[in-house]
Design a protein around this motif. Structure first.
Motif, PDB file in Angstrom:
ATOM      1  N   ASP A  81      50.513  53.291  37.922  1.00  0.00           N
ATOM      2  CA  ASP A  81      50.598  53.000  39.294  1.00  0.00           C
ATOM      3  C   ASP A  81      49.582  53.878  39.993  1.00  0.00           C
ATOM      4  N   ARG A  82      49.064  55.313  39.522  1.00  0.00           N
ATOM      5  CA  ARG A  82      48.007  55.921  40.343  1.00  0.00           C
ATOM      6  C   ARG A  82      46.710  55.129  39.910  1.00  0.00           C
ATOM      7  N   ARG A  84      46.320  52.138  39.468  1.00  0.00           N
ATOM      8  CA  ARG A  84      46.263  50.697  40.499  1.00  0.00           C
ATOM      9  C   ARG A  84      46.093  51.182  41.951  1.00  0.00           C
ATOM     10  N   ARG A  85      46.492  52.344  42.433  1.00  0.00           N
ATOM     11  CA  ARG A  85      46.012  52.764  43.767  1.00  0.00           C
ATOM     12  C   ARG A  85      44.610  53.161  44.099  1.00  0.00           C
ATOM     13  N   ARG A  86      44.037  53.501  42.793  1.00  0.00           N
ATOM     14  CA  ARG A  86      42.647  53.610  42.867  1.00  0.00           C
ATOM     15  C   ARG A  86      41.976  52.512  42.607  1.00  0.00           C
ATOM     16  N   ASP A  87      42.586  51.350  42.449  1.00  0.00           N
ATOM     17  CA  ASP A  87      41.762  50.182  42.314  1.00  0.00           C
ATOM     18  C   ASP A  87      41.160  50.305  40.950  1.00  0.00           C
ATOM     19  N   LEU A  88      41.339  50.994  39.875  1.00  0.00           N
ATOM     20  CA  LEU A  88      40.677  51.095  38.616  1.00  0.00           C
ATOM     21  C   LEU A  88      41.575  50.011  37.709  1.00  0.00           C
ATOM     22  N   GLU A  90      44.133  46.105  37.504  1.00  0.00           N
ATOM     23  CA  GLU A  90      44.575  45.177  37.929  1.00  0.00           C
ATOM     24  C   GLU A  90      45.789  44.694  37.282  1.00  0.00           C
ATOM     25  N   SER A 106      39.897  46.659  36.566  1.00  0.00           N
ATOM     26  CA  SER A 106      39.246  46.086  37.511  1.00  0.00           C
ATOM     27  C   SER A 106      37.513  46.169  37.158  1.00  0.00           C
ATOM     28  N   GLU A 107      36.664  45.542  37.851  1.00  0.00           N
ATOM     29  CA  GLU A 107      35.330  45.662  37.748  1.00  0.00           C
ATOM     30  C   GLU A 107      34.897  47.408  37.829  1.00  0.00           C
ATOM     31  N   GLU A 108      35.468  47.903  38.684  1.00  0.00           N
ATOM     32  CA  GLU A 108      35.088  49.505  38.907  1.00  0.00           C
ATOM     33  C   GLU A 108      35.702  50.061  37.772  1.00  0.00           C
ATOM     34  N   GLY A 109      36.970  49.829  37.316  1.00  0.00           N
ATOM     35  CA  GLY A 109      37.662  50.530  36.114  1.00  0.00           C
ATOM     36  C   GLY A 109      36.831  50.238  34.919  1.00  0.00           C
TER      37      GLY A 109
END
Length: 148
Positions: A81-82, A84-88, A90, A106-109
């Motif tokens: 959950d944490r 996902r909130r940081r968009d790391l 998906e 994610s791409e950033e993750g």
């Protein structure tokens, strides 16, 4: 918990600093400090572990991910959950079973996990620098064997 007689003698020559548990704890603390020093602000070691495992796997369910990183259901849920909130991370429905949610980076993750994995790998090489290649392999094999 069984009571221990206060007069019980230790093994002759026993020293805490020479015990297995003490050595493992010391090495674990040293490694944890090393990892934490390389993580960006706000990212925890458990979050790093999840990112790197997803980097290795590509995608998997939250349940599978928890088993891979040795976290119980409540812990993995909080970590995911944490992240996902940081968009790391998906989350998407599994195309084969729409009831299952699949997690991936994610791409950033993906970029962050790759950078961190390489940084940690280099730092661990430094930590193991006092051991030759054979000793490093032996240490890894012995630790794995202890945990079977």
């Amino acid at each position: 918990m069984p009571s221990i007689a206060l007069t019980q003698d230790l093994r002759p020559g026993f020293r805490l600093e020479a015990s297995l548990g003490y050595a493992l704890r010391q090495a674990g603390q040293h490694h944890a400090q090393l990892v934490q020093s390389l993580l960006p602000p706000g990212l925890t070691a458990p979050q790093f572990t999840v990112l790197v495992k997803l980097y290795e796997l590509g995608s998997c369910s939250q349940n599978q991910l928890g088993r891979h990183v040795l976290m119980d259901a409540a812990t993995i849920k909080g970590v995911v959950d944490r992240l996902r909130r940081r968009d790391l991370i998906e989350a998407i429905a599994d195309p084969l079973d729409r009831r299952r949610i699949m997690l991936s980076l994610s791409e950033e993750g993906f970029c962050l996990a790759g950078e961190l994995a390489h940084a940690i790998e280099s730092a661990e090489d430094g930590m193991l620098g006092h051991l030759d290649a054979g000793e490093q392999a032996q240490l890894t094999a012995l630790l794995a064997k202890m945990c079977q």
